[in-house]
Scaffold this motif. Structure first.
Motif, PDB file in Angstrom:
ATOM      1  N   ARG A  35       0.827  -1.209   0.000  1.00 48.61           N
ATOM      2  CA  ARG A  35       0.000   0.000   0.000  1.00 48.61           C
ATOM      3  C   ARG A  35       0.860   1.258   0.000  1.00 48.61           C
ATOM      4  NH1 ARG A  35      -3.350  -3.199   3.276  1.00 48.61           N
ATOM      5  NH2 ARG A  35      -2.351  -2.456   5.166  1.00 48.61           N
ATOM      6  N   LEU A  39       1.113   3.984  -3.078  1.00 52.97           N
ATOM      7  CA  LEU A  39       0.798   5.390  -2.799  1.00 52.97           C
ATOM      8  C   LEU A  39       1.948   6.289  -3.254  1.00 52.97           C
ATOM      9  CD1 LEU A  39      -1.274   7.351  -1.470  1.00 52.97           C
ATOM     10  CD2 LEU A  39       0.154   7.209   0.571  1.00 52.97           C
ATOM     11  N   LEU A  42       1.848   6.556  -7.054  1.00 48.15           N
ATOM     12  CA  LEU A  42       0.833   7.513  -7.494  1.00 48.15           C
ATOM     13  C   LEU A  42       1.297   8.944  -7.233  1.00 48.15           C
ATOM     14  CD1 LEU A  42      -1.984   8.017  -8.668  1.00 48.15           C
ATOM     15  CD2 LEU A  42      -2.846   7.954  -6.323  1.00 48.15           C
ATOM     16  N   MET A 115      -4.887   4.391 -11.174  1.00 43.63           N
ATOM     17  CA  MET A 115      -5.492   4.655  -9.881  1.00 43.63           C
ATOM     18  C   MET A 115      -6.844   3.948  -9.793  1.00 43.63           C
ATOM     19  SD  MET A 115      -5.954   8.331  -8.160  1.00 43.63           S
ATOM     20  CE  MET A 115      -7.446   8.542  -7.245  1.00 43.63           C
ATOM     21  N   ARG A 119      -9.004   0.850  -4.922  1.00 41.91           N
ATOM     22  CA  ARG A 119      -7.860   1.095  -4.048  1.00 41.91           C
ATOM     23  C   ARG A 119      -7.680   2.557  -3.640  1.00 41.91           C
ATOM     24  NH1 ARG A 119      -3.125  -1.714  -7.094  1.00 41.91           N
ATOM     25  NH2 ARG A 119      -4.587  -2.654  -8.500  1.00 41.91           N
ATOM     26  N   TYR A 120      -8.262   3.475  -4.387  1.00 40.10           N
ATOM     27  CA  TYR A 120      -8.034   4.899  -4.122  1.00 40.10           C
ATOM     28  C   TYR A 120      -9.331   5.686  -4.092  1.00 40.10           C
ATOM     29  CZ  TYR A 120      -3.153   3.992  -5.165  1.00 40.10           C
ATOM     30  OH  TYR A 120      -1.877   3.499  -5.154  1.00 40.10           O
ATOM     31  N   ARG A 121      -9.306   6.769  -3.334  1.00 37.65           N
ATOM     32  CA  ARG A 121     -10.375   7.758  -3.323  1.00 37.65           C
ATOM     33  C   ARG A 121      -9.743   9.127  -3.458  1.00 37.65           C
ATOM     34  NH1 ARG A 121     -13.662   6.750   2.003  1.00 37.65           N
ATOM     35  NH2 ARG A 121     -11.711   5.825   2.561  1.00 37.65           N
ATOM     36  N   PHE A 131      -5.559  12.497  -2.133  1.00 39.86           N
ATOM     37  CA  PHE A 131      -5.522  11.150  -2.703  1.00 39.86           C
ATOM     38  C   PHE A 131      -5.308  10.179  -1.547  1.00 39.86           C
ATOM     39  CE2 PHE A 131      -4.417  13.996  -6.036  1.00 39.86           C
ATOM     40  CZ  PHE A 131      -4.901  13.430  -7.199  1.00 39.86           C
ATOM     41  N   ARG A 133      -5.663   6.032   0.110  1.00 40.13           N
ATOM     42  CA  ARG A 133      -5.812   4.602  -0.130  1.00 40.13           C
ATOM     43  C   ARG A 133      -7.123   4.164   0.498  1.00 40.13           C
ATOM     44  NH1 ARG A 133      -2.310   1.021  -2.980  1.00 40.13           N
ATOM     45  NH2 ARG A 133      -3.783  -0.412  -2.099  1.00 40.13           N
ATOM     46  N   SER A 143      -2.208   8.947   2.673  1.00 36.22           N
ATOM     47  CA  SER A 143      -2.631   9.865   1.622  1.00 36.22           C
ATOM     48  C   SER A 143      -1.564  10.915   1.319  1.00 36.22           C
ATOM     49  CB  SER A 143      -3.904  10.583   2.066  1.00 36.22           C
ATOM     50  OG  SER A 143      -3.631  11.395   3.199  1.00 36.22           O
ATOM     51  N   CYS A 166      -1.329   3.405   6.824  1.00 37.74           N
ATOM     52  CA  CYS A 166      -1.423   2.431   5.731  1.00 37.74           C
ATOM     53  C   CYS A 166      -1.456   1.025   6.296  1.00 37.74           C
ATOM     54  CB  CYS A 166      -0.246   2.582   4.772  1.00 37.74           C
ATOM     55  SG  CYS A 166      -0.286   4.120   3.834  1.00 37.74           S
TER      56      CYS A 166
END
Length: 166
Positions: A35, A39, A42, A115, A119-121, A131, A133, A143, A166
């Motif tokens: 995770r 992150l 990303l 993304m 897995r992401y919001r 952003f 997880r 985030s 995480c």
């Protein structure tokens, strides 16, 4: 007679239980490490895409594009105030030459494949996009934040990823 005794069975089960007790925490730590790694990946994508949009706006210096972007719209390439820049993912809405912080991933040049929604919001509010997880224990603590440019003299900012949850 061939077979196993109750003692042999209990010894085998005991060994399996000990192995499970040792391995489960390690597997959980590996999941956390994945995770965190994703992150950070990303974070790198967003940082790169924000920089590329800003460079494109500065290079084109307010001159509208002659050709339409993917999706059919034409970019105005404004580096002051609101504008648009054409990227490989389509038209990007900008503010002072940097992408506008929004929940629309395409505006930051991030594809759904990079993304995944499971897995992401992304939460956007007041010029910031967070952003997170979605599968983390504490999504807010797993985030990073993108803050759009406040004016023509300041750059957009991307926070260091927070990975404590995480």
């Amino acid at each position: 007679m061939k077979g196993i005794t109750l003692i042999e069975l209990s010894v085998a089960l005991s060994i399996l239980a000990i192995l499970a007790a040792v391995m489960l925490p390690r597997i959980a730590e590996l999941q956390r490490a994945v995770r965190v790694g994703e992150l950070r990946y990303l974070h790198g994508i967003v940082s790169t895409r924000v920089t590329l949009v800003n460079i494109a706006a500065k290079l084109r210096a307010g001159a509208p594009d002659a050709r339409a972007c993917a999706g059919g719209a034409t970019a105005d390439n404004q580096i002051k105030g609101t504008g648009t820049v054409c990227s490989e993912h389509g038209l990007v809405a900008t503010l002072h030459g940097y992408p506008v912080a929004s929940q629309t991933l395409g505006n930051l040049g991030v594809s759904a494949a990079e993304m995944p929604a499971d897995r992401y919001r992304v939460r956007a509010h007041d010029g910031r996009a967070v952003f997170m997880r979605a599968d983390a224990k504490e999504p807010e603590a797993c985030s990073f934040t993108y803050s759009q440019a406040l004016d023509a003299t300041t750059a957009a900012a991307i926070s260091v990823p927070v990975v404590s949850g995480c």
